[in-house]
Write a protein that holds these residues in place. Structure first.
Motif, PDB file in Angstrom:
ATOM      1  N   UNK A 258       0.829  -1.203   0.000  1.00 22.28           N
ATOM      2  CA  UNK A 258       0.000   0.000   0.000  1.00 22.28           C
ATOM      3  C   UNK A 258       0.866   1.256   0.000  1.00 22.28           C
ATOM      4  N   UNK A 259       1.907   1.260   0.811  1.00 28.84           N
ATOM      5  CA  UNK A 259       2.818   2.409   0.831  1.00 28.84           C
ATOM      6  C   UNK A 259       3.497   2.570  -0.520  1.00 28.84           C
ATOM      7  N   UNK A 260       3.962   1.458  -1.079  1.00 32.06           N
ATOM      8  CA  UNK A 260       4.618   1.530  -2.385  1.00 32.06           C
ATOM      9  C   UNK A 260       3.643   1.987  -3.456  1.00 32.06           C
ATOM     10  N   UNK A 261       2.446   1.434  -3.438  1.00 28.66           N
ATOM     11  CA  UNK A 261       1.448   1.826  -4.429  1.00 28.66           C
ATOM     12  C   UNK A 261       1.082   3.291  -4.337  1.00 28.66           C
ATOM     13  N   UNK A 262       0.913   3.789  -3.126  1.00 26.24           N
ATOM     14  CA  UNK A 262       0.582   5.202  -2.951  1.00 26.24           C
ATOM     15  C   UNK A 262       1.692   6.082  -3.511  1.00 26.24           C
ATOM     16  N   UNK A 263       2.936   5.726  -3.229  1.00 22.28           N
ATOM     17  CA  UNK A 263       4.062   6.517  -3.759  1.00 22.28           C
ATOM     18  C   UNK A 263       4.112   6.470  -5.283  1.00 22.28           C
ATOM     19  N   UNK A 264       3.625   5.372  -5.848  1.00 18.31           N
ATOM     20  CA  UNK A 264       3.625   5.222  -7.311  1.00 18.31           C
ATOM     21  C   UNK A 264       2.398   5.856  -7.964  1.00 18.31           C
ATOM     22  N   UNK A 265       1.555   6.490  -7.165  1.00 15.56           N
ATOM     23  CA  UNK A 265       0.421   7.220  -7.719  1.00 15.56           C
ATOM     24  C   UNK A 265      -0.846   6.424  -7.901  1.00 15.56           C
ATOM     25  N   UNK A 266      -0.982   5.306  -7.188  1.00 18.95           N
ATOM     26  CA  UNK A 266      -2.191   4.499  -7.333  1.00 18.95           C
ATOM     27  C   UNK A 266      -3.430   5.291  -6.922  1.00 18.95           C
ATOM     28  N   UNK A 267      -4.512   5.103  -7.671  1.00 18.26           N
ATOM     29  CA  UNK A 267      -5.779   5.727  -7.297  1.00 18.26           C
ATOM     30  C   UNK A 267      -6.281   5.182  -5.973  1.00 18.26           C
ATOM     31  N   UNK A 268      -6.121   3.878  -5.761  1.00 19.71           N
ATOM     32  CA  UNK A 268      -6.644   3.253  -4.549  1.00 19.71           C
ATOM     33  C   UNK A 268      -5.792   2.066  -4.151  1.00 19.71           C
ATOM     34  N   UNK A 269      -5.852   1.760  -2.867  1.00 21.13           N
ATOM     35  CA  UNK A 269      -5.333   0.513  -2.323  1.00 21.13           C
ATOM     36  C   UNK A 269      -6.516  -0.199  -1.678  1.00 21.13           C
ATOM     37  N   UNK A 270      -6.721  -1.476  -2.013  1.00 21.46           N
ATOM     38  CA  UNK A 270      -7.955  -2.174  -1.671  1.00 21.46           C
ATOM     39  C   UNK A 270      -7.682  -3.388  -0.786  1.00 21.46           C
ATOM     40  N   UNK A 271      -8.513  -3.577   0.205  1.00 26.68           N
ATOM     41  CA  UNK A 271      -8.496  -4.600   1.268  1.00 26.68           C
ATOM     42  C   UNK A 271      -7.945  -3.986   2.549  1.00 26.68           C
ATOM     43  N   UNK A 272      -6.603  -3.992   2.736  1.00 26.69           N
ATOM     44  CA  UNK A 272      -5.929  -3.207   3.782  1.00 26.69           C
ATOM     45  C   UNK A 272      -6.052  -3.763   5.199  1.00 26.69           C
ATOM     46  N   UNK A 273      -6.427  -5.010   5.367  1.00 25.22           N
ATOM     47  CA  UNK A 273      -6.517  -5.565   6.715  1.00 25.22           C
ATOM     48  C   UNK A 273      -5.188  -5.482   7.464  1.00 25.22           C
ATOM     49  N   UNK A 274      -4.070  -5.608   6.751  1.00 26.60           N
ATOM     50  CA  UNK A 274      -2.751  -5.600   7.395  1.00 26.60           C
ATOM     51  C   UNK A 274      -1.981  -4.294   7.153  1.00 26.60           C
ATOM     52  N   UNK A 275      -2.658  -3.248   6.742  1.00 27.54           N
ATOM     53  CA  UNK A 275      -1.985  -1.959   6.529  1.00 27.54           C
ATOM     54  C   UNK A 275      -1.459  -1.422   7.854  1.00 27.54           C
ATOM     55  N   UNK A 276      -0.265  -0.830   7.800  1.00 29.11           N
ATOM     56  CA  UNK A 276       0.332  -0.271   9.022  1.00 29.11           C
ATOM     57  C   UNK A 276       0.505   1.241   8.898  1.00 29.11           C
ATOM     58  N   UNK A 277       1.185   1.829   9.849  1.00 31.26           N
ATOM     59  CA  UNK A 277       1.348   3.272   9.872  1.00 31.26           C
ATOM     60  C   UNK A 277       2.052   3.824   8.654  1.00 31.26           C
ATOM     61  N   UNK A 278       3.049   3.113   8.154  1.00 31.85           N
ATOM     62  CA  UNK A 278       3.745   3.569   6.950  1.00 31.85           C
ATOM     63  C   UNK A 278       2.817   3.587   5.737  1.00 31.85           C
ATOM     64  N   UNK A 279       1.996   2.545   5.616  1.00 35.72           N
ATOM     65  CA  UNK A 279       1.035   2.502   4.510  1.00 35.72           C
ATOM     66  C   UNK A 279       0.063   3.676   4.608  1.00 35.72           C
ATOM     67  N   UNK A 280      -0.457   3.899   5.795  1.00 35.32           N
ATOM     68  CA  UNK A 280      -1.457   4.950   5.980  1.00 35.32           C
ATOM     69  C   UNK A 280      -0.852   6.326   5.723  1.00 35.32           C
ATOM     70  N   UNK A 281       0.363   6.558   6.213  1.00 33.05           N
ATOM     71  CA  UNK A 281       1.016   7.856   5.988  1.00 33.05           C
ATOM     72  C   UNK A 281       1.230   8.110   4.502  1.00 33.05           C
ATOM     73  N   UNK A 282       1.661   7.082   3.781  1.00 33.71           N
ATOM     74  CA  UNK A 282       1.881   7.244   2.342  1.00 33.71           C
ATOM     75  C   UNK A 282       0.573   7.496   1.609  1.00 33.71           C
ATOM     76  N   UNK A 283      -0.483   6.799   2.006  1.00 33.13           N
ATOM     77  CA  UNK A 283      -1.786   7.000   1.366  1.00 33.13           C
ATOM     78  C   UNK A 283      -2.317   8.408   1.635  1.00 33.13           C
ATOM     79  N   UNK A 284      -2.143   8.884   2.873  1.00 32.95           N
ATOM     80  CA  UNK A 284      -2.594  10.235   3.205  1.00 32.95           C
ATOM     81  C   UNK A 284      -1.809  11.280   2.413  1.00 32.95           C
ATOM     82  N   UNK A 285      -0.504  11.086   2.319  1.00 34.70           N
ATOM     83  CA  UNK A 285       0.344  12.056   1.619  1.00 34.70           C
ATOM     84  C   UNK A 285       0.020  12.130   0.137  1.00 34.70           C
ATOM     85  N   UNK A 286      -0.329  10.985  -0.446  1.00 35.03           N
ATOM     86  CA  UNK A 286      -0.557  10.931  -1.889  1.00 35.03           C
ATOM     87  C   UNK A 286      -2.037  10.917  -2.275  1.00 35.03           C
TER      88      UNK A 286
END
Length: 411
Positions: A258-286
């Protein structure tokens, strides 16, 4: 109760008050789901040439419709489905009831690969005919924008067949259907991951783009599928082809997809049961949308929930979708999944209504043309004999709008 206010919104200059509009809908309780507009009681709105042309002002119109105090919402958006498939996986469900996990079934040759065999053996016509009842179930609930993924072909010929079937559904249905190419869904038997990914990137993607068969590209980043290096390779090719990227990530394990996808400009990350703080921060930033899929959580009897509270605190937009598919979410109901998002994941009624309207549209890159009621937007809306939007997530099943309109036309 969702807070409502009685307020008038002046039409834009593009739709002057003295213009004659096509239809004026009166006596409505309107929930535009547009941040610039409040909810309104005892109000009206106009539609002209398939678009909203006035909101909150009693403008002249060729025809008037009295909604008799009914609730009006935008057309619903189901932003993540796999509803084109063949066969069924009821035998796997029996295995799961006996204790087998999704991952164990997948590694033994079941799961996605079982559906792949059935889809390869099905004709394009058969795929269309079997998918229509599922899609119509969603339309009956008020869905006017629908995303459908490929991903059960895992070879060039069959992936193109699936995408053509999805395009044909767009012709058969009175709503907007968008196709997502998910060739990187699983590694087919007898192929190495690297070899198959090269086929996806070098052969499938260019063929899909040249034929205009997809509106976005997706990948399953998971221990049983593809990794972050594969994601980066696919993302580079999608950029070259000017196709938006979406990602299945953090469903079964924490891989940092999710973090990698957000940095790469993904429109969405889907499912996310195991998303952590790094994933969430990257998604918020992007400004990446989090798409929650409670149907799969329920059907697979998972226990780990997406970190909704952390997503909320970070200001990440949350969408909810049915994830309609034969293996992990055979649920042809966006509203049931909306109910589950409240019950299992802790979303509020307002959050869920946003999740199946404007945030779902944003996950598809369609925030400018779906999921809200605003002057100039396509006139996709639903009319309900309900006391308020909270009833949509209170009752489990059996809720249907009185009327569904897509681009101003009754569905």
């Amino acid at each position: 109760m969702l807070k409502t206010k009685i307020r008038t919104h002046r039409p834009s200059d593009a739709s002057p008050v003295n213009a004659v509009h096509d239809v004026l809908y009166e006596n409505a309780r309107l929930y535009p789901m547009d941040p610039s507009l409040p909810s309104m009681e005892d109000t009206c709105f106009a539609v002209t040439d398939g678009r909203f042309s006035a909101i909150g002002a009693p403008v002249p119109a060729t025809r008037r419709v009295d909604l008799q105090g009914r609730m009006v919402l935008p057309g619903l958006v189901d932003c993540h489905t796999h509803l084109v498939f063949a066969g069924d996986r009821s035998a796997e469900h029996a295995l799961r009831l006996s204790g087998a996990s999704y991952e164990e079934i997948a590694r033994s040759g079941g799961g996605i690969l079982a559906t792949v065999e059935a889809v390869r053996n099905a004709s394009e016509d058969a795929l269309v005919e079997s998918a229509l009842p599922r899609a119509r179930s969603l339309v009956r609930e008020g869905v006017t924008t629908l995303e459908i993924k490929s991903g059960y072909g895992l070879d060039t010929v069959t992936e193109l067949k699936m995408l053509r079937a999805i395009r044909r559904l767009d012709e058969h249905l009175p709503i907007r259907v968008r196709a997502t190419f998910l060739g990187a869904h699983a590694v087919p038997p007898g192929r190495s991951k690297g070899d198959y990914l090269r086929e996806v990137v070098d052969e499938m993607l260019p063929a899909v783009a040249e034929a205009g068969l997809a509106d976005a590209v997706d990948i399953f980043v998971e221990s049983i599928a593809f990794d972050i290096a594969d994601l980066e390779c696919l993302a580079a090719r999608t950029r070259e082809l000017a196709l938006p990227l979406r990602i299945h990530s953090e469903q079964l394990s924490a891989m940092g997809g999710s973090a990698a996808g957000a940095r790469l400009g993904a429109l969405s990350c889907d499912h996310l049961e195991y998303a952590d703080g790094n994933d969430i921060a990257a998604m918020a930033k992007n400004d990446t949308v989090a798409v929650l899929l409670p149907g799969a959580f329920y059907f697979l009897r998972e226990t780990r929930r997406p970190p909704v509270a952390a997503l909320r605190r970070a200001g990440v937009r949350m969408a909810v979708a049915s994830d309609l598919n034969p293996g992990s979410s055979p649920i042809p109901s966006l509203l049931i999944c909306a109910h589950m998002a409240c019950t299992f994941f802790g979303l509020s009624a307002l959050e869920v209504v946003e999740a199946i309207t404007r945030h779902g549209a944003a996950a598809m890159g369609m925030a400018d043309c779906a999921g809200t009621i605003a002057v100039g937007r396509p006139a996709d809306f639903t009319v309900w004999d309900l006391s308020g939007p909270e009833q949509l997530v209170y009752q489990l099943g059996g809720l249907y709008p009185d009327h569904v309109y897509a681009e101003g036309e009754p569905v």
